[in-house]
Design a protein around this motif. Structure first.
Motif, mmCIF file in Angstrom:
data_model
loop_
_atom_site.group_PDB
_atom_site.id
_atom_site.type_symbol
_atom_site.label_atom_id
_atom_site.label_comp_id
_atom_site.label_asym_id
_atom_site.label_seq_id
_atom_site.Cartn_x
_atom_site.Cartn_y
_atom_site.Cartn_z
ATOM 1 N N ALA A 2 1.229 3.927 10.681
ATOM 2 C CA ALA A 2 0.930 3.501 9.300
ATOM 3 C C ALA A 2 -0.422 4.044 8.842
ATOM 4 C CB ALA A 2 0.941 1.984 9.207
ATOM 5 N N GLY B 90 -0.126 7.993 8.650
ATOM 6 C CA GLY B 90 0.756 8.356 7.540
ATOM 7 C C GLY B 90 0.155 7.950 6.205
ATOM 8 N N GLY B 91 -0.450 6.776 6.176
ATOM 9 C CA GLY B 91 -1.075 6.295 4.942
ATOM 10 C C GLY B 91 -2.224 7.188 4.507
ATOM 11 N N TYR C 30 -0.715 10.469 3.287
ATOM 12 C CA TYR C 30 -0.003 10.250 2.016
ATOM 13 C C TYR C 30 -0.981 10.114 0.843
ATOM 14 C CZ TYR C 30 2.601 7.726 -1.581
ATOM 15 O OH TYR C 30 3.146 7.331 -2.775
ATOM 16 N N THR C 31 -2.038 9.330 1.042
ATOM 17 C CA THR C 31 -2.959 9.063 -0.070
ATOM 18 C C THR C 31 -3.923 10.224 -0.329
ATOM 19 O OG1 THR C 31 -4.451 7.891 1.440
ATOM 20 C CG2 THR C 31 -2.875 6.548 0.198
ATOM 21 N N GLU D 219 7.989 5.073 1.455
ATOM 22 C CA GLU D 219 6.598 4.593 1.462
ATOM 23 C C GLU D 219 6.519 3.071 1.381
ATOM 24 O OE1 GLU D 219 5.496 6.691 -2.221
ATOM 25 O OE2 GLU D 219 4.698 4.799 -2.949
ATOM 26 N N HIS D 220 7.550 2.442 0.784
ATOM 27 C CA HIS D 220 7.555 0.983 0.712
ATOM 28 C C HIS D 220 8.343 0.355 1.860
ATOM 29 C CE1 HIS D 220 6.669 2.167 -3.522
ATOM 30 N NE2 HIS D 220 5.711 1.290 -3.300
ATOM 31 N N LEU D 221 9.398 1.066 2.296
ATOM 32 C CA LEU D 221 10.197 0.585 3.428
ATOM 33 C C LEU D 221 9.344 0.489 4.682
ATOM 34 C CD1 LEU D 221 13.236 -0.089 4.088
ATOM 35 C CD2 LEU D 221 13.424 2.233 4.948
ATOM 36 N N PHE E 162 6.546 -0.683 5.217
ATOM 37 C CA PHE E 162 5.840 -1.952 5.435
ATOM 38 C C PHE E 162 6.711 -2.978 6.174
ATOM 39 C CE2 PHE E 162 3.422 -0.513 1.542
ATOM 40 C CZ PHE E 162 2.287 -0.166 2.255
ATOM 41 N N ILE E 163 8.043 -2.783 6.145
ATOM 42 C CA ILE E 163 8.919 -3.732 6.857
ATOM 43 C C ILE E 163 8.706 -3.643 8.373
ATOM 44 C CG2 ILE E 163 11.315 -4.404 7.329
ATOM 45 C CD1 ILE E 163 12.010 -3.644 4.453
ATOM 46 N N LEU F 280 6.209 -2.443 9.832
ATOM 47 C CA LEU F 280 4.795 -2.776 10.093
ATOM 48 C C LEU F 280 4.627 -4.288 10.273
ATOM 49 C CD1 LEU F 280 1.791 -1.870 10.273
ATOM 50 C CD2 LEU F 280 1.659 -2.228 7.806
ATOM 51 N N ILE F 281 5.196 -5.059 9.355
ATOM 52 C CA ILE F 281 5.092 -6.523 9.456
ATOM 53 C C ILE F 281 5.826 -7.023 10.704
ATOM 54 C CG2 ILE F 281 5.763 -8.708 8.357
ATOM 55 C CD1 ILE F 281 3.354 -7.327 7.024
ATOM 56 N N LEU F 282 7.019 -6.465 10.954
ATOM 57 C CA LEU F 282 7.786 -6.877 12.142
ATOM 58 C C LEU F 282 7.013 -6.552 13.422
ATOM 59 C CD1 LEU F 282 11.413 -5.709 11.176
ATOM 60 C CD2 LEU F 282 10.469 -8.039 11.054
ATOM 61 N N LEU G 22 3.760 -6.308 13.776
ATOM 62 C CA LEU G 22 2.613 -7.218 13.909
ATOM 63 C C LEU G 22 3.072 -8.589 14.416
ATOM 64 C CD1 LEU G 22 0.611 -6.399 10.635
ATOM 65 C CD2 LEU G 22 0.002 -5.761 12.973
ATOM 66 N N ASN H 143 14.879 0.506 11.116
ATOM 67 C CA ASN H 143 13.989 0.947 10.036
ATOM 68 C C ASN H 143 13.245 2.216 10.434
ATOM 69 O OD1 ASN H 143 13.787 -0.901 7.592
ATOM 70 N ND2 ASN H 143 13.754 -2.379 9.253
ATOM 71 N N ILE I 181 8.349 -9.670 3.805
ATOM 72 C CA ILE I 181 9.245 -8.510 3.660
ATOM 73 C C ILE I 181 9.918 -8.538 2.282
ATOM 74 C CG2 ILE I 181 11.471 -7.599 4.519
ATOM 75 C CD1 ILE I 181 10.308 -8.302 7.378
ATOM 76 N N HIS J 248 -5.972 3.705 -4.112
ATOM 77 C CA HIS J 248 -4.545 4.089 -4.149
ATOM 78 C C HIS J 248 -3.695 2.823 -4.128
ATOM 79 C CE1 HIS J 248 -0.789 6.170 -3.363
ATOM 80 N NE2 HIS J 248 -1.421 7.329 -3.527
ATOM 81 N N TRP K 164 -0.827 2.324 -2.936
ATOM 82 C CA TRP K 164 -0.134 2.103 -1.654
ATOM 83 C C TRP K 164 -1.028 1.358 -0.655
ATOM 84 C CZ3 TRP K 164 -0.533 3.512 3.521
ATOM 85 C CH2 TRP K 164 0.640 3.387 4.284
ATOM 86 N N LEU L 35 15.069 -1.910 -2.106
ATOM 87 C CA LEU L 35 14.183 -0.764 -2.358
ATOM 88 C C LEU L 35 14.999 0.495 -2.647
ATOM 89 C CD1 LEU L 35 11.446 -1.155 0.414
ATOM 90 C CD2 LEU L 35 11.072 -1.239 -2.055
#
Lengths: 157, 109
Positions: free
Chosen positions: A53, A56-57, A60-61, A88-90, A92-93, A95-97, A99, A129, B29, B55, B57, B102
């Protein structure tokens, strides 16, 4: 340097997926003897996905804007408009899992069937994912390539 | 309740931290997808989020982690109790709904 970051991002993603498969196998065979390995695997998932993350973040930015401009002008604009926007939004799923996994695996999974089920569910969704996101990255990369090929730039093929 | 029944009941429930942070993960989520929809549909929010960290994001990711941790500690302090099957269904359901939501959004928009 940007290429190193770009390649390190999916590499840590793959390591995270592999660690999640490792965790699944350990939890399927949970006993008093593999408690330490279960914790190690869950921390490995968390560390690898967090690194994927962050790398890649950052890429990406900082760097993606130039590639986005190329993709949207090429024959595969959906590689950005659909695939990258979703990816880019998927991201985070898992990532949370990831953590969450060290919190679940802190329990004695050999004695707690309910926590085993939760751990296996979470690990399975990190894998699913993760594979979808890796595939998305490949499509985005190809979106740049077909844009270059489309323009007829020598060597792009 | 016999000892056997008590043990069976105990095995079906997850511990406090697993329940609290598991429920927090499922909600986060879904929140992640909702925030993606709203910021994509409402440019001022996207611009505001970008202004916070440079940003949108980055702000999105930080917001997700904060929501996960805050909800987790709130649920933990409230002593939320859940059985394993229900928590697994919540987590799987949130992943499927959020991921599908999404993909569908960016296909349609």
């Amino acid at each position: 340097m940007s290429d190193i970051i770009l390649f390190a991002h999916p590499t840590f993603g793959v390591f995270g997926i592999l660690a999640a498969v490792w965790l699944l196998v350990e939890v399927l065979n949970a006993s008093e003897t593999n408690r330490a390995r279960i914790r190690s695997a869950s921390y490995a998932v968390a560390i690898c996905i967090v690194l994927a993350a962050l790398l890649g973040g950052y890429w990406y930015t900082v760097y993606y804007g130039a590639e986005k401009a190329i993709i949207v002008k090429g024959p595969w604009p959906w590689a950005h408009n659909f695939v990258m926007e979703t990816k880019e939004h998927l991201f985070f799923i898992p990532l949370i899992l990831a953590l969450y996994l060290p919190i679940v695996s802190a329990q004695n999974l050999a004695r707690n069937k309910a926590s085993r089920l939760v751990t296996m569910t979470v690990a399975a969704f990190v894998v699913l994912n993760g594979l979808a996101i890796e595939g998305g990255g490949a499509i985005i990369n190809y979106g740049v390539k077909v844009a270059f090929v489309h323009t007829g730039i020598k060597g792009a093929e | 309740m016999s000892n056997l029944e008590a043990n069976a009941a105990g095995r079906s429930q997850v511990d406090g931290a697993t329940a609290a942070f598991g429920l927090a993960a499922a909600i986060t989520i879904l929140f992640n997808t909702l925030l993606a929809w709203v910021k994509d549909a409402y440019d001022p929010l996207n611009t505001f989020m970008a202004s916070l960290t440079g940003h949108h994001w980055r702000t999105h990711g930080i917001a997700d982690v904060i929501v996960f941790l805050v909800l987790g500690f709130v649920f933990l302090s409230q002593g939320v109790k859940l059985d394993g099957v229900r928590l697994a269904v919540y987590l799987a359901g949130s992943c499927i709904i959020a991921g599908g939501g999404l993909a569908l959004w960016f296909v349609l928009v």
